[in-house]
Design a protein around this motif. Structure first.
Motif, PDB file in Angstrom:
ATOM      1  N   MET A   1      35.389  34.995  43.890  1.00  0.00           N
ATOM      2  CA  MET A   1      36.524  35.656  44.523  1.00  0.00           C
ATOM      3  C   MET A   1      36.892  36.919  43.743  1.00  0.00           C
ATOM      4  SD  MET A   1      37.579  34.057  47.224  1.00  0.00           S
ATOM      5  CE  MET A   1      35.866  33.731  47.596  1.00  0.00           C
ATOM      6  N   ASP A   3      39.409  39.813  42.232  1.00  0.00           N
ATOM      7  CA  ASP A   3      40.764  39.757  41.676  1.00  0.00           C
ATOM      8  C   ASP A   3      41.762  40.476  42.570  1.00  0.00           C
ATOM      9  OD1 ASP A   3      40.043  38.335  39.361  1.00  0.00           O
ATOM     10  OD2 ASP A   3      39.338  40.169  38.405  1.00  0.00           O
ATOM     11  N   LEU A  14      45.302  38.715  43.340  1.00  0.00           N
ATOM     12  CA  LEU A  14      45.196  37.272  43.505  1.00  0.00           C
ATOM     13  C   LEU A  14      45.359  36.560  42.168  1.00  0.00           C
ATOM     14  CD1 LEU A  14      42.062  37.109  45.861  1.00  0.00           C
ATOM     15  CD2 LEU A  14      44.464  37.392  46.493  1.00  0.00           C
ATOM     16  N   LYS A  19      43.145  32.280  44.213  1.00  0.00           N
ATOM     17  CA  LYS A  19      41.690  32.460  44.338  1.00  0.00           C
ATOM     18  C   LYS A  19      41.005  31.131  44.639  1.00  0.00           C
ATOM     19  CE  LYS A  19      39.691  35.178  41.258  1.00  0.00           C
ATOM     20  NZ  LYS A  19      39.401  35.864  39.985  1.00  0.00           N
ATOM     21  N   GLU A  23      38.923  30.352  47.994  1.00  0.00           N
ATOM     22  CA  GLU A  23      37.520  29.939  47.881  1.00  0.00           C
ATOM     23  C   GLU A  23      37.279  28.603  48.588  1.00  0.00           C
ATOM     24  OE1 GLU A  23      33.898  29.812  44.682  1.00  0.00           O
ATOM     25  OE2 GLU A  23      35.942  29.854  43.935  1.00  0.00           O
TER      26      GLU A  23
END
Length: 556
Positions: A1, A3, A14, A19, A23
């Motif tokens: 993921m 940032d 995030l 995150k 995900e």
């Protein structure tokens, strides 16, 4: 993921918890390869229409992923709360935003009308909330329900932190955006596209199918909004025609509909076709013939005339002051330049041309206005810091991001030649070479040309092929094909040799053995490759993987 996620002109930071949540949703999206591919195929068909509607409404394009989240782009999807169609409108809300629902039509099942309605709903809530993330959330909880989720420090801000308090609906949307933005364009049916046929009224779908030379059942599939299999006669409707790429159905319409807006100037009637790109505007020999309203890089714009200021342009455009300033990245105190263009929609992230050489006096802002792209995108493409200025003669990248391994380039201007006068000859003006900073390297013209030839991928046009079909085949956008080959429109000829891309860097081949719980998405992130590449390299029918399965990967 990542940032940070860029969304609707905002930067979303995030947190670690956010995150992990995103995900988890992305992994869920990739869980079924069969349904994932179905959604990709629908997106390939419907996104071009959604994007067009959003651009006309001045709506951030990224919201198109919300239609996937809401209905999987199934036209007649119905929720448990009786919300219907592509954008899951309830009847009352649909009528409120101009989407018709009656005994003859249900425009919630019409991709064009429903998408315009969704744009109106979201824009209205954004005007109240002044934050696109909260406007997004209002689509789920309503403008009243969103108030309890609003943090005042983020109202009107372009930077926002997405943390573990964020509503699941926003988390799910960001997952859809991340999952699909690199997958759309990989259609299983590249020969099919959807054509919006305007100006149709009082016709049966049987008549339209016959005139368009398409199967009636296929026509009905994409026009479920027409509940009686007949287009009513109360107004002119848009009918969606499934068609092979490059073909235009010949359907009799109720009245002639012009392909492009026109404007008449002068005492003698003179028609001027509205230009679509900045280079088109430059071709006008008489600037007075350029229409007041134009489109540059597919973004609507208004031309300032003598006596205009920001307030007069706002009145002419019909926008709010905050929207006008936001679209043009202005503060409100700038002087309006007669003959310059100001935008009525969000500018894009990519220009129609690949490069621009900075002229004397130009700034990032003036170049962004010239090509209808955002200043942030120019800085991102060229690895420029927020306050870094650009120097004269620097070559800026406007479509792609300059690789770190590619040095900054400065083009030395050609010597200026002044026409000699009979009585007093004037010598050629010599121009001192531009001093290049270390580590700036400029390739000689011959070397640059040789590099292009060595890395270029060509395609010889076959019978029935179109620019759009080639863009799908080679996974590039059609505007790039036009630009690389200096095409004025989309017409190409049989046996024409076209540039369709450039060879990528060498990759090494490895074999990966799928472990229990691994998905194509997780493997793609592990090796920094695309999920679609994994599927293509291994000849997979979908994204489903089995433990112990061996995958061939080509990694950077």
């Amino acid at each position: 993921m990542p940032d940070v996620i860029e969304f609707a002109g905002m930067k979303l930071q995030l947190t670690a918890v956010a995150k992990r949540k995103i995900e988890a949703d992305v992994t869920m999206i990739f869980a079924s390869g069969k349904y994932l591919q179905q959604k990709i195929d629908r997106a390939n068909l419907y996104f071009p229409i959604i994007e067009r509607m959003f651009h006309e409404e001045g709506m951030p394009e990224e919201f198109k992923y919300l239609a996937l989240q809401e209905s999987s782009l199934v036209s007649d999807a119905v929720s448990s709360s009786n919300a219907v169609g592509f954008w899951q409108f309830k009847k009352e809300t649909a009528i409120e935003v101009g989407v018709q629902v009656n005994s003859l039509v249900d425009e919630r099942k019409h991709i064009s009308y429903a998408s315009r309605g969704a744009a109106k709903y979201l824009k209205k809530n954004n005007l109240l909330l002044d934050n696109w993330v909260y406007a997004l959330l209002s689509y789920n909880v309503g403008p009243g329900g969103v108030k309890s989720h609003v943090k005042q420090k983020y109202v009107g801000e372009k930077n926002m932190t997405i943390d573990d308090d964020m509503h699941w609906y926003v988390i799910r949307f960001l997952a859809y955006k991340i999952a699909y933005e690199d997958l759309v364009g990989q259609a299983n049916h590249p020969d099919l596209s959807l054509i919006e046929s305007n100006g149709i009224k009082d016709k049966t779908l049987t008549e339209i199918a016959r005139q368009a030379n398409v199967e009636l059942d296929l026509l009905k599939e994409y026009n479920k909004w027409c509940t009686q299999a007949r287009v009513p006669g109360d107004k002119e409707y848009i009918v969606i025609i499934p068609s092979a790429h490059g073909t235009k159905p010949n359907i009799e319409v109720s009245a002639p509909v012009a392909d492009e807006p026109v404007v008449s100037t002068g005492s003698t009637p003179k028609t001027v076709v509205m230009p679509k790109t900045f280079p088109d505007i430059k071709t006008y020999t008489d600037s007075m013939n350029i229409p007041i309203f134009v489109a540059i890089n597919k973004v609507k714009a208004i031309k300032a005339v003598k006596g205009d200021d920001i307030n007069s342009l706002i009145i002419k455009s019909g926008l709010t002051k905050s929207a006008f300033l936001y679209f043009n990245e202005m503060k409100g105190f700038e002087t309006v330049q007669p003959g310059s263009f100001y935008y009525l929609q969000l500018k894009r992230k990519k220009a129609l041309v690949a490069y621009h050489t900075v002229l004397k006096g130009e700034t990032i802002n003036s170049i962004a206005q010239k090509y209808a792209v955002t200043t942030n995108s120019i800085r991102k493409h060229n690895r420029l810091s927020k306050k870094e200025a650009v120097k004269e003669n620097r070559v800026l990248w406007l479509r792609d991001t300059r690789p770190e391994t590619t040095p900054i380039e400065y083009k030395t201007p050609l010597p200026v030649y002044v026409e000699p006068v009979q009585k007093k000859p004037v010598e050629k003006e010599t121009v001192k070479p531009v001093v290049k900073e270390t580590p700036v390297i400029t390739l000689p013209a011959a070397a640059a040309e040789a590099k292009i030839k060595r890395d270029t991928v060509f395609h010889v046009v076959q019978s029935g092929e179109t620019v759009f079909g080639l863009s799908r085949k080679y996974e590039i956008d059609s505007d790039s094909i036009r630009e690389w080959n200096h095409l004025n429109g989309y017409a190409i000829q049989l046996n024409q040799k076209l540039i369709v891309g450039f060879k990528s860097k060498e990759r090494r081949e490895i074999t990966h053995v799928v472990q229990t719980g691994e998905t194509a998405y997780k493997i793609s992130k592990q090796y920094n490759v695309g999920t679609e590449d994994i599927k293509k390299w291994n000849g997979l029918p979908d994204y489903n993987l089995k433990p112990g399965q061996q995958l061939k990967l080509y990694i950077p």
